[in-house]
Write a protein that holds these residues in place. Sequence first.
Motif, PDB file in Angstrom:
ATOM      1  N   PRO A  50       0.788  -1.237   0.000  1.00  0.00           N
ATOM      2  CA  PRO A  50       0.000   0.000   0.000  1.00  0.00           C
ATOM      3  C   PRO A  50       0.828   1.299   0.000  1.00  0.00           C
ATOM      4  CG  PRO A  50      -1.110  -1.639   1.318  1.00  0.00           C
ATOM      5  CD  PRO A  50       0.222  -2.238   0.941  1.00  0.00           C
ATOM      6  N   PRO A  51       1.886   1.441   0.821  1.00  0.00           N
ATOM      7  CA  PRO A  51       2.658   2.685   0.728  1.00  0.00           C
ATOM      8  C   PRO A  51       3.324   2.877  -0.640  1.00  0.00           C
ATOM      9  CG  PRO A  51       3.246   1.476   2.729  1.00  0.00           C
ATOM     10  CD  PRO A  51       2.364   0.581   1.934  1.00  0.00           C
ATOM     11  N   GLN A  52       3.833   1.796  -1.210  1.00  0.00           N
ATOM     12  CA  GLN A  52       4.423   1.886  -2.563  1.00  0.00           C
ATOM     13  C   GLN A  52       3.354   2.244  -3.596  1.00  0.00           C
ATOM     14  OE1 GLN A  52       5.777  -2.148  -2.963  1.00  0.00           O
ATOM     15  NE2 GLN A  52       7.912  -1.667  -2.442  1.00  0.00           N
ATOM     16  N   ALA A  53       2.146   1.726  -3.389  1.00  0.00           N
ATOM     17  CA  ALA A  53       1.045   2.008  -4.320  1.00  0.00           C
ATOM     18  C   ALA A  53       0.730   3.500  -4.301  1.00  0.00           C
ATOM     19  CB  ALA A  53      -0.191   1.179  -3.967  1.00  0.00           C
ATOM     20  N   VAL A  54       0.697   4.104  -3.107  1.00  0.00           N
ATOM     21  CA  VAL A  54       0.431   5.549  -3.000  1.00  0.00           C
ATOM     22  C   VAL A  54       1.522   6.327  -3.729  1.00  0.00           C
ATOM     23  CG1 VAL A  54       0.260   7.523  -1.427  1.00  0.00           C
ATOM     24  CG2 VAL A  54      -0.887   5.373  -0.858  1.00  0.00           C
ATOM     25  N   GLU A  55       2.766   5.914  -3.497  1.00  0.00           N
ATOM     26  CA  GLU A  55       3.899   6.583  -4.145  1.00  0.00           C
ATOM     27  C   GLU A  55       3.786   6.495  -5.675  1.00  0.00           C
ATOM     28  OE1 GLU A  55       8.532   5.542  -4.137  1.00  0.00           O
ATOM     29  OE2 GLU A  55       7.581   5.271  -2.170  1.00  0.00           O
ATOM     30  N   PHE A  56       3.460   5.301  -6.155  1.00  0.00           N
ATOM     31  CA  PHE A  56       3.305   5.097  -7.594  1.00  0.00           C
ATOM     32  C   PHE A  56       2.161   5.956  -8.153  1.00  0.00           C
ATOM     33  CE2 PHE A  56       1.256   2.789 -11.121  1.00  0.00           C
ATOM     34  CZ  PHE A  56       2.304   2.791 -12.021  1.00  0.00           C
ATOM     35  N   LEU A  57       1.023   5.962  -7.456  1.00  0.00           N
ATOM     36  CA  LEU A  57      -0.135   6.742  -7.908  1.00  0.00           C
ATOM     37  C   LEU A  57       0.183   8.235  -7.893  1.00  0.00           C
ATOM     38  CD1 LEU A  57      -2.966   4.730  -6.076  1.00  0.00           C
ATOM     39  CD2 LEU A  57      -2.502   4.737  -8.541  1.00  0.00           C
ATOM     40  N   ARG A  58       0.987   8.675  -6.920  1.00  0.00           N
ATOM     41  CA  ARG A  58       1.418  10.081  -6.880  1.00  0.00           C
ATOM     42  C   ARG A  58       2.215  10.452  -8.113  1.00  0.00           C
ATOM     43  NH1 ARG A  58       2.833  10.418  -0.911  1.00  0.00           N
ATOM     44  NH2 ARG A  58       0.833  11.137  -0.098  1.00  0.00           N
ATOM     45  N   ARG A  59       3.056   9.514  -8.582  1.00  0.00           N
ATOM     46  CA  ARG A  59       3.837   9.792  -9.797  1.00  0.00           C
ATOM     47  C   ARG A  59       2.913   9.939 -11.008  1.00  0.00           C
ATOM     48  NH1 ARG A  59       7.988   6.366  -7.463  1.00  0.00           N
ATOM     49  NH2 ARG A  59       7.239   4.504  -8.537  1.00  0.00           N
ATOM     50  N   LEU A  60       1.855   9.125 -11.047  1.00  0.00           N
ATOM     51  CA  LEU A  60       0.883   9.262 -12.140  1.00  0.00           C
ATOM     52  C   LEU A  60       0.188  10.620 -12.038  1.00  0.00           C
ATOM     53  CD1 LEU A  60      -0.854   5.749 -12.262  1.00  0.00           C
ATOM     54  CD2 LEU A  60       1.233   6.515 -13.413  1.00  0.00           C
ATOM     55  N   ARG A  61      -0.211  10.971 -10.817  1.00  0.00           N
ATOM     56  CA  ARG A  61      -0.874  12.256 -10.577  1.00  0.00           C
ATOM     57  C   ARG A  61       0.019  13.413 -11.031  1.00  0.00           C
ATOM     58  NH1 ARG A  61      -1.534  16.470 -10.415  1.00  0.00           N
ATOM     59  NH2 ARG A  61      -2.732  17.901  -9.115  1.00  0.00           N
ATOM     60  N   GLU A  62       1.320  13.295 -10.717  1.00  0.00           N
ATOM     61  CA  GLU A  62       2.324  14.286 -11.121  1.00  0.00           C
ATOM     62  C   GLU A  62       2.360  14.432 -12.648  1.00  0.00           C
ATOM     63  OE1 GLU A  62       4.543  17.100  -9.902  1.00  0.00           O
ATOM     64  OE2 GLU A  62       3.527  15.748  -8.498  1.00  0.00           O
ATOM     65  N   ALA A  63       2.254  13.313 -13.338  1.00  0.00           N
ATOM     66  CA  ALA A  63       2.336  13.302 -14.804  1.00  0.00           C
ATOM     67  C   ALA A  63       1.049  13.827 -15.453  1.00  0.00           C
ATOM     68  CB  ALA A  63       2.653  11.890 -15.295  1.00  0.00           C
ATOM     69  N   CYS A  64       0.032  14.131 -14.633  1.00  0.00           N
ATOM     70  CA  CYS A  64      -1.219  14.723 -15.138  1.00  0.00           C
ATOM     71  C   CYS A  64      -1.169  16.248 -15.083  1.00  0.00           C
ATOM     72  CB  CYS A  64      -2.424  14.242 -14.319  1.00  0.00           C
ATOM     73  SG  CYS A  64      -2.859  12.526 -14.590  1.00  0.00           S
ATOM     74  N   GLU A  65      -0.059  16.793 -14.611  1.00  0.00           N
ATOM     75  CA  GLU A  65       0.114  18.238 -14.456  1.00  0.00           C
ATOM     76  C   GLU A  65       0.334  18.881 -15.828  1.00  0.00           C
ATOM     77  OE1 GLU A  65       0.044  20.910 -11.293  1.00  0.00           O
ATOM     78  OE2 GLU A  65      -0.212  18.739 -11.201  1.00  0.00           O
ATOM     79  N   VAL A  66      -0.453  19.923 -16.149  1.00  0.00           N
ATOM     80  CA  VAL A  66      -0.276  20.665 -17.405  1.00  0.00           C
ATOM     81  C   VAL A  66      -0.243  22.147 -17.063  1.00  0.00           C
ATOM     82  CG1 VAL A  66      -1.162  21.090 -19.735  1.00  0.00           C
ATOM     83  CG2 VAL A  66      -1.708  18.933 -18.591  1.00  0.00           C
ATOM     84  N   ASP A  67       0.884  22.797 -17.288  1.00  0.00           N
ATOM     85  CA  ASP A  67       1.027  24.231 -16.982  1.00  0.00           C
ATOM     86  C   ASP A  67       0.482  24.582 -15.601  1.00  0.00           C
ATOM     87  OD1 ASP A  67       2.008  24.550 -19.599  1.00  0.00           O
ATOM     88  OD2 ASP A  67      -0.028  24.847 -20.373  1.00  0.00           O
ATOM     89  N   GLY A  68       0.862  23.831 -14.614  1.00  0.00           N
ATOM     90  CA  GLY A  68       0.492  24.161 -13.241  1.00  0.00           C
ATOM     91  C   GLY A  68      -0.926  23.798 -12.812  1.00  0.00           C
ATOM     92  N   HIS A  69      -1.687  23.122 -13.677  1.00  0.00           N
ATOM     93  CA  HIS A  69      -2.983  22.626 -13.203  1.00  0.00           C
ATOM     94  C   HIS A  69      -3.164  21.155 -13.568  1.00  0.00           C
ATOM     95  CE1 HIS A  69      -4.151  23.496 -17.342  1.00  0.00           C
ATOM     96  NE2 HIS A  69      -5.166  22.677 -17.154  1.00  0.00           N
ATOM     97  N   ALA A  70      -4.134  20.520 -12.906  1.00  0.00           N
ATOM     98  CA  ALA A  70      -4.343  19.087 -13.096  1.00  0.00           C
ATOM     99  C   ALA A  70      -5.349  18.826 -14.205  1.00  0.00           C
ATOM    100  CB  ALA A  70      -4.844  18.470 -11.793  1.00  0.00           C
ATOM    101  N   GLU A  71      -5.006  17.898 -15.087  1.00  0.00           N
ATOM    102  CA  GLU A  71      -5.935  17.466 -16.139  1.00  0.00           C
ATOM    103  C   GLU A  71      -5.986  15.951 -16.158  1.00  0.00           C
ATOM    104  OE1 GLU A  71      -5.253  18.740 -20.152  1.00  0.00           O
ATOM    105  OE2 GLU A  71      -5.361  20.858 -19.618  1.00  0.00           O
ATOM    106  N   GLY A  72      -7.075  15.407 -16.659  1.00  0.00           N
ATOM    107  CA  GLY A  72      -7.138  13.960 -16.862  1.00  0.00           C
ATOM    108  C   GLY A  72      -7.275  13.182 -15.574  1.00  0.00           C
ATOM    109  N   GLY A  73      -6.818  11.955 -15.589  1.00  0.00           N
ATOM    110  CA  GLY A  73      -6.996  11.119 -14.409  1.00  0.00           C
ATOM    111  C   GLY A  73      -6.556   9.694 -14.620  1.00  0.00           C
TER     112      GLY A  73
END
Length: 330
Positions: free
Chosen positions: A175-198
């Motif tokens: 579970p902690p690794q899963a959160v870390e991994f999901l955070r990296r995906l969330r990070e990769a959804c960043e576009v010009d300082g805002h969140a897009e997609g999911g």
Amino acid sequence: MPISTSSESFQAAFIQSYKQDGDAVRAELSMGLLAPQAMTSPKYLYDALGSRLFAAICELPEYYPTRTEAAIFADHLPEIAQSVGTGATLIDLGAGNCAKAARLFESLQPSQYVPIDISVDFLRDAVGLLKQQYPEIEMLGLGLDFSGAMILPQAVQRRQRLFFYPGSSIGNFNPPQAVEFLRRLREACEVDGHAEGGLLIGVDLIKDKAILDAAYADALGVTAAFNLNLLSHLNNLLGANFYLRDWRHRAFFDVERSRIEMHLEARRGATVIWKGGQRHFVEGERIHTENSYKYTQDGFIKLLEQAGFGRVSTWTDRRNWFMVCHAHAV
Ligand code: AVJ
């Protein structure tokens, strides 16, 4: 004169950045094999034959996740498409034969399809075939290991990224690794300082131990073959001398830890030698080859929220065996 066609559109682009013969791979494997509890990362289960054996597992009567997830997608496709929207950059994590994503193409109409897999040759063939079927969709195959950093080439569109992570592969992380991994995906959804997609993800749910045990120790022995094939992959990668007949498949659900553990157990004493090390395994000693965590619905939604996803929609089957989630990057 031959009729001129735009052959370009039938050709999928492909970038390979994963090299399976690196010193780093050998060092990582050696370290795992020499640890007090010997272990290997589950990613090494997927050489070309391993990927085919996994595809066979998905057909087994005992292995309910694939067909249960497929039924959820089939039964709820309009609602899922409604939640996701069209025109996404569809990034398929562990795409394998790309079949799961292909079933979404019509409803989701992705503007770009980016299948990623560590099993490079298997993926290259799959995306090549898929591009013939869907020439109108821009495709970029990526042969890379996404279990570490999520470094995507420039050619992957930034806008409206939808990470597609089906099959409950998230269960390979604790579970902690899963959160870390999901955070990296969330990070990769960043576009010009805002969140897009999911994220569109499949998650296996906690259920009766007997059902879980059978799903990972099938009567035909396909999962056993899948697990044992890891040793021949190690023989290739490491120049090791694992003798497959010395080992047996073990898999069981650990209720306390809420995970399937998969091991290879020495049937008799075995000395294994490879480039960079050697070890004697006594009879009954094990190599831990995979974990597959199982979640409650609420437990998994909490992980998503910890990772920076929100507005979560969920769909399940009637028996509540498996869950599909769509979560927005927030
Ligand atoms: C591909 C990680 C989702 O954990 O069910 C199947 C792998 N291992 N049978 C799983 C697997 C043994 C599978 N995942």
